[in-house]
Structure formats: C-alpha cells, structure tokens
Design an enzyme around this catalytic site. Structure first.
Site, PDB file in Angstrom:
ATOM      1  N   GLY A 157       1.452  13.796  28.117  1.00  0.00           N
ATOM      2  CA  GLY A 157       0.620  12.783  27.478  1.00  0.00           C
ATOM      3  C   GLY A 157       0.123  11.816  28.539  1.00  0.00           C
ATOM      4  CG  HIS A 183       0.049   1.583  12.183  1.00  0.00           C
ATOM      5  ND1 HIS A 183      -0.963   1.180  11.351  1.00  0.00           N
ATOM      6  CD2 HIS A 183      -0.415   1.419  13.446  1.00  0.00           C
ATOM      7  CE1 HIS A 183      -2.002   0.803  12.087  1.00  0.00           C
ATOM      8  NE2 HIS A 183      -1.692   0.935  13.361  1.00  0.00           N
ATOM      9  NE  ARG A 205      -0.303  -1.476  15.449  1.00  0.00           N
ATOM     10  CZ  ARG A 205      -0.540  -0.521  16.340  1.00  0.00           C
ATOM     11  NH1 ARG A 205       0.466   0.144  16.866  1.00  0.00           N
ATOM     12  NH2 ARG A 205      -1.767  -0.235  16.690  1.00  0.00           N
TER      13      ARG A 205
END
Lengths: 249, 224, 667
Positions: free
Chosen positions: C43, C267, C338
């Site tokens: 990633g 989230h 969040r």
C-alpha cells in the site's frame, strides 16, 4: 430470486476447463453480484464441493481486482460498473447467468475465474512512471502551474483501475486503452514531459511482447470500461507513438 | 492501416469520378471515357499515383492479414457466451472479413477490366462524334457496356449484382474504416471527431452507392 | 524481552527530527548493495518504502497477497491527504497540523512522532506532484484544497474522490521503476505466514505462494511490515475483503508488542447495512460533510412514517428536522471529528430516531448545499431571479463536479438518487489506530522488525483525523523509514547474506505447514465466513462504538468459545498445493479470533473514554468522552504470553511538553 449459473471451472493453469451449471435460490435483489457468489460458495463448501475461485478485494469498485465476464459482457450488463458494484437487481428471477474469466493469451487462467494480469504490471514497469527519486527535495508542488483542463484530463486517464475489462471485451484482446491511459496521463503533465518519447516506445514494445492483440478501434473498451476511460487516450498515444517513432534516434 | 486506408479512400473518389462518365450516353460518352482511360494508363503523374495505389492495397492487405493473425492468437480460448453487439458495431468487428471480400472483388474487377485494358485484346475506337480520331483509342467503353449487357454477356445480371454486392461490403468496411483511420493516426478531438464521424458515415454510404448504381444502370438500360 | 524505549531524540520539538537525521548512522552505498530488506504489503507505506530503499541502493523484496501491488487497499481512500502547505493562506502551519492531530487523537499519541509527521507532510505533496499525481487544481493551474473534520483550515489535497488511488498509483509507479531496474523483487500473490527470528533479531519471513501453495523462506537483514490495519476483525468494515491483521499478529506472537489494539475508528458516513448477506460496508467520503448536513426527524411519528415509506424525507418540514450535530456542536457543526460524529449518530439511533428499517441510519442531506451552489452559479451565469428548478439544476451540477463519483457509487449500491433524496448513512468500522508498537525509528521491540503505516500505532492516538492516513503512510515510507533503518543496519554491513537453511527457518516453516495441515484436516462442516461473521457480531456489539466492562468480559469468553468451535468445526476445502482462497481466509480468521480477544482485553484495561474508545462508564453528563489523563496517558503495549486475554501489559508513558491536555471541545 432463483438463478441458474453457468460458470467456467478450470482447476489450474494447464488444465482444460469447462462450463458447469449451478443453481442458487433466495437471492436478494439488494445483494451485490459477488455476494451472490459468496452464497454459491457457501453452498458448495457445505456440500463438500470445491468453491469457485474468483478475484475480488475492495468490493467498492476501485481496486480493479474483480474480473468476471457476465452474460457476454465484461463486469456484466451495467455501464461504468465493476462486478463488485453490480447488484442482483439488474437480473430477473429465473435468469440464467453465464460467468467466465477474462479471456486473453496475455491473461492466463490461474483457476476458475481468476486470471494472471501481471502483464499489466510489466507494461507499467517498462516506463509508466516519472523517473524522480523519492528524496522529497523536488521543487515546490505549486512551482509549475498545470492548466486545469490538462490536469483534469490527466486525472480522468489516471482513474484507470487496471482491471483488464478493456482487454477482456476487445475482440482482439488489445490492451491499448490500458496502456494509453497511463501514457496520456503522463504526457498531459509537465512532470511527464522529459520522458514522453522513451516512455511510449517502451510501453508499446512491452505491450506487444505480452501477446495482446491490436487495436482496430471498435470502441468496445471505452463502452465497457468501468471508469469510462476515453478513446481519446488511444488517439493521444498513437500521436505520441508516431511522434516518438519519427523523432527518436 | 490508417494512412493507406485513407489514401485508398481518396483513390475511390478519383475512381468514382471516372466511372460517373459512364452516365454520359452516346458517342460523346464513349470518346470521353476512352480518352480518360488512355490518360489514366499513360500519364506519368497518374502512373505514380497508381503505383502508390497498388502499394497501398498490397500493404493494407498484408498488414491486415498479419494483424488479424496476431489478433486471433491473442485469444486462444473463446468465450462460451459473448455479446459484443452491446458495445461495438458489427462492421468494426468484421473488418478482416469485409476486407477479404473487398480484396476478392478487386481481383475479379481488375481481371474484368484493368487486365483487359493492359494486356487484353479489346476493340479499338477509330472515330468519334466529330469524325475520325487522330489516333485510335482502346475502346474500354464498349468493353464495360458489353460486360453488363445481357445481349452480349450471359452473366451480365450476375455481374451487375456481384458488383453491387461488393459495394455493400465496401460500404460496411468504410463505415468503420473511415473514422477508425483518423483515430489510428491520432486525430481525436472533442470538437472535430464528431465531424469526422459524420463525414465518414456520409462517405461510406454515398460513394459505394454511386459506384453500385453504375453497373445496375448499365444492365437495366441495356436490358430494356 | 526488551523494555520499551521509544528513542525519542533530545531537543525541542521542532529540532528533534532534524537533529536525529543529522546524527543517525548511515550505511555507505557500497554496503547497501549487500543488505536485503523485506517489505510486506504494497500500500502507500509499503510501496513508498520499497521504492525509497531501492533508490538508496538496498536490495528489496516486496510481498503482497493481491495480484498486483497496485491493488492494496490504500487505493480506496477517497477524500484526500493533509499537508501543512498553507497555500490557502488561512493560517495553517506545521504546528497547527501537529496540534490538530494530537487533539484529534485525544492526546493519546506521541508528540515527537506527530510533529515529524506534520513536518514532512509538505514534502509529500511536492513528491507526489513530481511523480505525476494529478491532484485537483483551480483555474489558475495551482493546487486546490478542501476541509476535513476536526480542523478549521483547508489543508486537504485531493483528486476528486479518488485521492488514495492516485497516491497509490504514484507510489506504485515509483515501485515499478525499481522493479524494472531489478532493485526490487516483487512477489505478487504471496502471503507472509510468519516472521523468523535468529538470535532475537528478525532475519526473514516464511511466505506462501498463493498460486502454487508453495511455502518459501526469504531471508533479509530487516523486515518491514506495511500490512495495514485489522478492521476486518469486525467482519463488516470498509476494509477490503483481503485486508487482514495476520502479518502484525504473527509478529506479535513472535514477541513484538501490540499497542492500543482497542483504538478502532468508526467512520460516521458509510452506507448502512442492508441485509445478513452483506460482505462489506462502503464508505462515503468524509469530504461530503463539507456540504452535507446530517439530521434525523425530531418526532417519532415522522421517523415511523419515513421507515414505512409513507413519507419522503425531502418532504419533511425544516422545523421538524433535528440537525443534531449543528445543535450539539455549533462551532464545528457537521465537521466534528469522526468519533464524535459516529457516537452522535448512534445516540440518536439508540433513542429510536434511526431512519431505515433496521433503525440504524441517519440522513446526510445535500439539498441546502445544492440550492446554495445553485444560487451562486445563477449569479455567475447572470441568470436574474432563477427559479427553484433552475437553481436545483445548476446546484446539482456543482455538486456533481465535486462528488460525482461518490454519488454514483451511492446510487449503484442503494438504488436511491442522492441528488433528489438525502443519503442514508451509518457509522462503520474504518481504521485501526492501534497496531504494532514502534519506537521513533518505527522499529518494533524486535530488533530488525519494523512497522509502518496503519500497521503501527504511532501517530493517530485514539482517533485519526480525516485525510491523515494517506499522509502517515507516505511519510513513513518516503521520508522516515529510509533514514531510520540505517541506525540498525549500520551494524549489519559485515553480516553477509542471510542463510535460510538454519534451524530457525526450518522450525518456522514446519509450524506454518502444520498449521495449514491442521485447517485442511479439520473434519468440520462450517465455512470460514460464518465464523468470521459471528466474530464480527461479537466485536461490533461489545467492542464497537461503545463498550462496557460487562460486555467486554463476556466478549472475551464468547470469543474463546468461538475459537474453540472454529478449530473443531471449520471446513476448509481443497488442497494446500493450489490456489485456495478458503485456506487463506481460514488463516486470517484464526488470527482475528486471537486479535479480537486482545482488543477486548485492552478495552477492558483502559478505564476511560478517549477518541474511538468509548467506555459507557466514563462519560460526562452531556454524554461526551471522559478521559483520565492522570491514570491513562500511556500507550498500552501488550506482550504475547500464549493467551491473548492474559497478555502482559507494558506502559509507555506519554509525555506532553508542547500541548496542554484539555478536554476536547468542538462545541
């Protein structure tokens, strides 16, 4: 809904495969296509059979891993949609659905519906980058303004997810849309300019080596591309290639 | 493929301009056509153009075959169920087939007239509408008319139909080929591409249609 | 086992990183050629590190389980990447980014690490632009910014709703360049099965070729785990199906401490669950909260009417709507962090105001933004007295340009048109702030074993701010670990290639093979997914958005029982020597079952509420998180002892010299 599935089963790369028929029932229209496949596999495992191997990962349409040829179309009947975002409400109760892997010499089957797309990686390795070291000592990001139009076009080309639907759907198994998306992105940006000629020559050479077919401009790739990558990119690559062939030493 | 294809489109226009003279009837038409035929076979500039045309046809054919072979190899296992009509036109997917038909027609067509003109024993035109010609002309006009005249050629109807059918193949070939050639040459622009596509479609209908009318016209006017 | 030494350099906050870089040990170029580094995961953190190491001259082997490094789940990040560039001249600075991140993390992260992150953030943008990443630009050709939750400046760089994709492709292209040079050997479709320790140092890994099933030994002088987070322990999450915690967990079992495992981020804006068959949840970018307003009806009868379909939400009168975020947090409104937004949604739904059939959804409404933009656009286009329909149309176009792909994605999944009717959203597991404990050099307590990106714990404390994950991944990979690894490798220049024909590798390989055999020979009947689903349910109910002592205790015993059942009753079809996705899943789920238990253990230990960790026993009268800085301002680093519930706790006290610990207020 109840469905009949005709699925390509192939135990390994060098084995001959064939279509097999399966039934699934009680499928909710709100399921995604891959969730329907999960249901099938759950059923197969419980019956002591071999589940269908298929590639998938993010299930939100961006990783490019899922790759099914559904009812004669890459990623199924909907436009701008990857298999993972295709929902069963696009089918009717009682439908028969054909599911096959991407078919191309350059995408050999690994198992069932999984194919090897490392040919795409090798094309990128041939030149799909800007040769800049990751020192962080480049100039300020705003030092070179890029016209918004070019930045937007470069972005549009760069949204390619490398799924291979273009190859799968092309009657010639050509990878031109994929390759041209990367060539275009970098050709449109000043950062990609210094290497533009070498890049296009090398990438096209690698593409040919991988055994993809040739582009005959049927336009099918653009229609089936889940990200709507435009044929304009192929024209741009042709231009880049011509220019590079003429001017390179 | 694109460049030779577009050049051959130009050739078609020139060829058609010549053919349209067949609509001019009588002795005037005969003379004009035969003079034109002589010009086309002897003028040095035209010679260059015609060699370019032979080359284009040859290159277009050979390259086309090579590409088609590569393309077949690129997909060794076919789909069990495929629905290409959902995303592309029939013509675009069958350019090789259409091209083969066109090539076959070109061979037939050239043996019918071009070979006659160059090496065949064909009648000679000695006098025109204004009296005797300074120099006799090969009378291709009579050959063409005779070819499509049922009184002279028992296969005239078949020939007319074959020629008309070949034009349909050319039309489909052009339907995709015209705009495809520009794309291959890298010309794609949001403003101009729709124009090119429109022009291509008009071209692919109008030119073959005009070509096709001629043998049918010659047949039916002479059969009547 | 080593004690926790965070190796934070001396000096004032602003000088630490510079001083450290100046004094860090280097490996000379000729010696770098003799040193091998393994990177697990490709990633943002992994690709960037692999490319950077290779450029520096090290020999790199990179591993990913996907079919190409470009598929890593960083690709799915939507909103953007933060950087303290202050291009918008709105008063941003390195310090402000640092402060926002520390505060957003509820004062549970390490000051020095966070400051370094803020410091290098600007370089990331320069680097990415140089690589040809097509960030959004304004008409002058300069980079555009937007705003994210928990901050009062616009410092987020973005590429529509596909920022993660563009950044990952940038890193992937840098990686590809090194692969073509032969400096990186790429192993696609390979999964790390274990780390190998030789004399206490990490010296390689055991990997499985997922196509052939072959078990391989790979030696290296250092191993970097960039394997992402473990949010999939909840089964339903915004993570990719393949995202897993196994690499980190294997390292943990071999001695690496696992830090703050209970810090998971929920989230607030995801598409709600629609049925039992659901396999994953889809995020709707936080950037939507720039323009969307979150609400539920004020009255229960309206809730009922909307649920049974007799009323369309867009027809509910303005005065009957409860814009609860704007009501509770007037200063940040819909852009609270969040954790705060998620809990507020849960609070409303728990009170019975959830707006879908399951009672677990709230509205995210764009109608006022569409009208507002429509009006501006009408002015721009010189339309006098535009009609409602005209304004709606023009406004929709503006919104489409900003969030078009997100709206399309929403419509594809739900079959609702969010331009016409408000989106339904609900919180979902998204990110794990916890991870392997690392020091300032990003090395775990196991010498030679590093962790970067989401797989470590270091920068986000108890809650991560939006657009900071991409920043951390690239900062770690491009600008931190390439320097800090030298400190350790400088001692390795005479070691020579790592021999993998040693008893340590042999034992590790055998363990891996035995484990695989164990799965395949289990005579059970139940597919892996079912166990995963059940584990997820336990975790979500008892270790999710809200936790309490009783729930956590019962979760631990439920997980233990489930694990026991798993080994008894799991059915893994196929063979070891073939492409076998079910076998891959079995290994990952087995690890999740241990990791989940440790998460509960950690959550139970932390008797306070902070960031994403909300213990119901510890809240203010208004229902806000109640932190206990006196007793819990530490990093909980857990040492594996054989049973996750009996892991041994090591504490790294967090010292705050540059910020004052306050109760977070977004009111």
């Amino acid at each position: 809904m109840n469905l009949t599935l005709k699925i390509w089963r192939q135990a390994g790369p060098s084995v001959i495969g064939k279509m097999e028929t399966y039934k699934v029932s009680d499928i909710s229209p709100d399921m995604s296509f891959l969730e329907m496949m999960d249901v099938l596999n759950d059923q197969l495992i419980r019956d002591g059979k071999d589940p269908v191997a298929f590639d998938h990962d993010c299930r939100e349409g961006i990783c490019g891993m899922c790759s099914m040829y559904i009812n004669g179309q890459a990623h199924g009947p909907n436009r701008g949609t990857t298999t993972c975002q295709l929902h069963m409400r696009s089918f009717k109760d009682g439908d028969t659905i054909y599911i096959e892997p991407w078919r191309a010499a350059a995408f050999p089957v690994i198992k069932d519906l999984s194919v090897d797309r490392s040919s795409f990686d090798r094309i990128i390795q041939a030149g799909g980058y800007v040769s800049v070291n990751t020192s962080g000592n480049t100039q300020d990001a705003n030092a070179i303004p890029v016209p918004k139009e070019n930045a937007d076009k470069a972005f549009d080309a760069a949204t390619c997810i490398g799924c291979g639907a273009c190859v799968a759907t092309c009657t010639n198994s050509s990878a031109m849309l994929f390759v041209s998306a990367k060539v275009s992105q970098l050709a449109l940006l000043p950062q990609g300019d210094p290497e533009r000629e070498l890049r296009v020559l090398r990438m096209v050479e690698q593409m040919d080596k991988e055994g993809f077919g040739n582009c005959s401009n049927t336009g099918a790739c653009e229609v089936e591309c889940p990200k709507g990558i435009s044929l304009e990119n192929i024209a741009r690559m042709n231009r880049e290639y011509l220019r590079a062939s003429v001017t390179s030493e | 493929m694109g460049a030779t294809g577009l050049f051959l489109c130009l050739f078609l226009v020139g060829h058609l301009a010549g053919n349209l003279q067949l609509f001019i009837g009588g002795a005037e038409g005969q003379l004009q056509f035969n003079e034109y035929a002589k010009f086309m076979t002897t003028n040095p500039a035209v010679k260059i153009l015609s060699y370019l045309t032979y080359f284009s046809i040859l290159f277009h054919t050979v390259d086309g075959i090579l590409l088609a072979v590569e393309n077949r190899k690129a997909r060794p296992v076919k789909y069990a169920y495929n629905k290409p009509s959902a995303n592309s036109s029939w013509a675009s997917r069958n350019m090789a087939v259409l091209g083969t038909l066109v090539l076959a027609f070109i061979v037939v067509h050239m043996s019918n007239f071009w070979a006659q003109m160059h090496w065949g024993e064909i009648p000679v035109q000695i006098s025109g509408p204004d009296g005797t010609l300074d120099e006799p002309l090969k009378d291709l006009h009579t050959v063409v008319l005779g070819f499509f005249n049922p009184a002279e050629n028992s296969l005239a109807l078949a020939a007319a139909l074959l020629y008309a059918f070949a034009m349909v193949a050319i039309a489909f070939h052009l339907w995709h080929g015209f705009q495809s050639a520009w794309q291959s040459l890298g010309v794609n622009h949001p403003r101009y591409t729709p124009l090119i596509k429109g022009a291509g479609k008009a071209f692919s209908v109008v030119i073959p249609a005009l070509f096709a009318i001629i043998p049918l016209y010659l047949y039916f006017t002479q059969a009547a | 086992m080593a004690t926790l030494n965070s190796r934070i350099p001396e000096g004032s906050l602003g000088e630490k990183w510079t001083n450290h870089k100046n004094s860090i040990r280097l490996v000379n170029p000729a010696n770098k050629r003799n040193i091998d580094i393994i990177i697990v995961g490709t990633g943002l953190a992994g690709s960037s590190a692999a490319a950077s190491f290779a450029e520096m001259g090290y020999n790199v082997k990179a591993f990913c389980f996907q079919d190409s490094p470009r598929r890593a789940h960083s690709i799915a990040a939507q909103g953007g990447i933060n950087a303290a560039k202050n291009y918008q001249n709105d008063g941003d600075s390195t310090y402000r980014l640092f402060y926002d991140t520390i505060k957003g993390g509820d004062y549970r992260s390490r000051e020095a690490n966070v400051y370094r992150l803020a410091e290098v953030s600007a370089n990331i943008i320069d680097q990415c632009v140089a690589q040809g990443v097509p960030f959004a630009r304004d008409y002058g050709g300069l980079l555009d910014n937007r705003s994210f939750g928990g901050v009062l400046v616009s410092r987020t760089f973005y590429a529509k709703g596909q920022t993660g994709q563009q950044l990952l492709l940038g890193a992937y292209s840098a990686l590809s360049r090194q692969i073509s040079k032969g400096k990186v050997q790429m192993y696609n479709r390979h999964e790390m099965m274990d780390v190998v320790l030789v004399d206490g140092q990490c010296r390689g890994i055991i990997a499985r070729n997922l196509v052939t099933g072959e078990i391989e030994r790979h030696g290296a002088h250092a191993v970097v785990l960039a394997s992402g987070g473990y949010g999939n322990v909840f089964y339903l999450s915004t993570n990719a199906m393949g995202s897993n915690g196994s690499a980190a967990w294997k390292a943990h079992r071999k001695g690496a401490y696992f830090a703050n495992p209970c810090f998971t981020q929920i989230h607030p804006t995801c598409i709600p669950v629609s049925g039992d068959y659901q396999s994953k949840l889809t995020l709707m970018s936080e950037s939507l909260r720039n323009d969307g307003r979150i609400w539920v009806p004020k009255k229960k009868e309206h809730v009922e009417a909307i649920r049974n379909g007799s009323m369309r939400p867009e027809n509910l009168a303005e005065e009957d709507r409860d814009y609860y975020l704007e009501r509770r947090y007037p200063s940040f409104g819909n852009l609270v962090p969040r954790d705060v937004a998620s809990r507020a949604a849960k609070e409303r739904c728990d009170e019975g105001f959830g707006v879908n059939k399951t009672g677990e959804a709230v509205f995210l409404d764009f109608s006022s933004a569409i009208m507002r933009y429509g009006k501006t656009e009408a002015n721009v286009q010189g339309v006098k007295n535009p009609s409602e329909a005209q304004m709606q149309k023009m406004g929709e176009d503006v919104v489409r340009a900003k969030y078009g792909n997100l709206f399309e994605m929403y419509e594809k999944i739900t079959d609702d048109n969010p331009y016409q009717t408000p989106m339904k959203i609900y919180p979902a597991v998204h990110y794990t702030m916890g991870g392997l404990w690392v020091d300032y050099n990003l090395m775990t307590n196991v010498p030679g074993l590093y962790a970067t990106g989401e797989s470590n714990f270091s920068d986000h404390g108890a809650n991560r701010l939006g657009a900071s994950a991409l920043m951390q991944g690239l900062a770690d990979g491009y600008f931190v670990i390439p320097y800090t690894v030298g400190e350790y490798l400088a001692d390795d220049i005479r070691t020579g290639p790592i021999n993998t024909n040693t008893p340590e590798f042999e034992v590790a390989e055998k363990e891996v093979k035995d484990r695989i055999k164990g799965f395949l020979n289990s005579n059970g009947k139940t597919p892996v997914d079912e166990f995963h689903r059940r584990l997820g349910r336990i975790m979500w109910d008892k270790c999710g958005m809200a936790r309490n002592e009783q729930g956590l205790k019962s979760a631990i015993s439920e997980i233990q029982a489930l694990r026991e059942e798993f080994y008894r009753d799991v059915k893994v079809p196929g063979r070891a020597e073939e492409f076998n996705p079910e076998l891959e899943k079995a290994g990952r789920v087995a690890d999740f079952m241990e990791l989940g238990e440790l998460m509960c253990r950690d959550a139970l230990e932390r008797n306070e509420s902070c960031g994403g960790h909300f213990r119901e026993e510890y809240q203010t009268e208004e229902g806000e998180a109640l932190r206990d800085d006196e007793n819990y301002a530490y990093v909980a680093a857990w040492e594996y002892t054989g049973m996750p519930a009996e892991a041994k706790l090591h504490k790294e006290e967090l010292v705050f010299e540059n910020v004052e610990l306050k109760q977070r207020s977004y009111k």
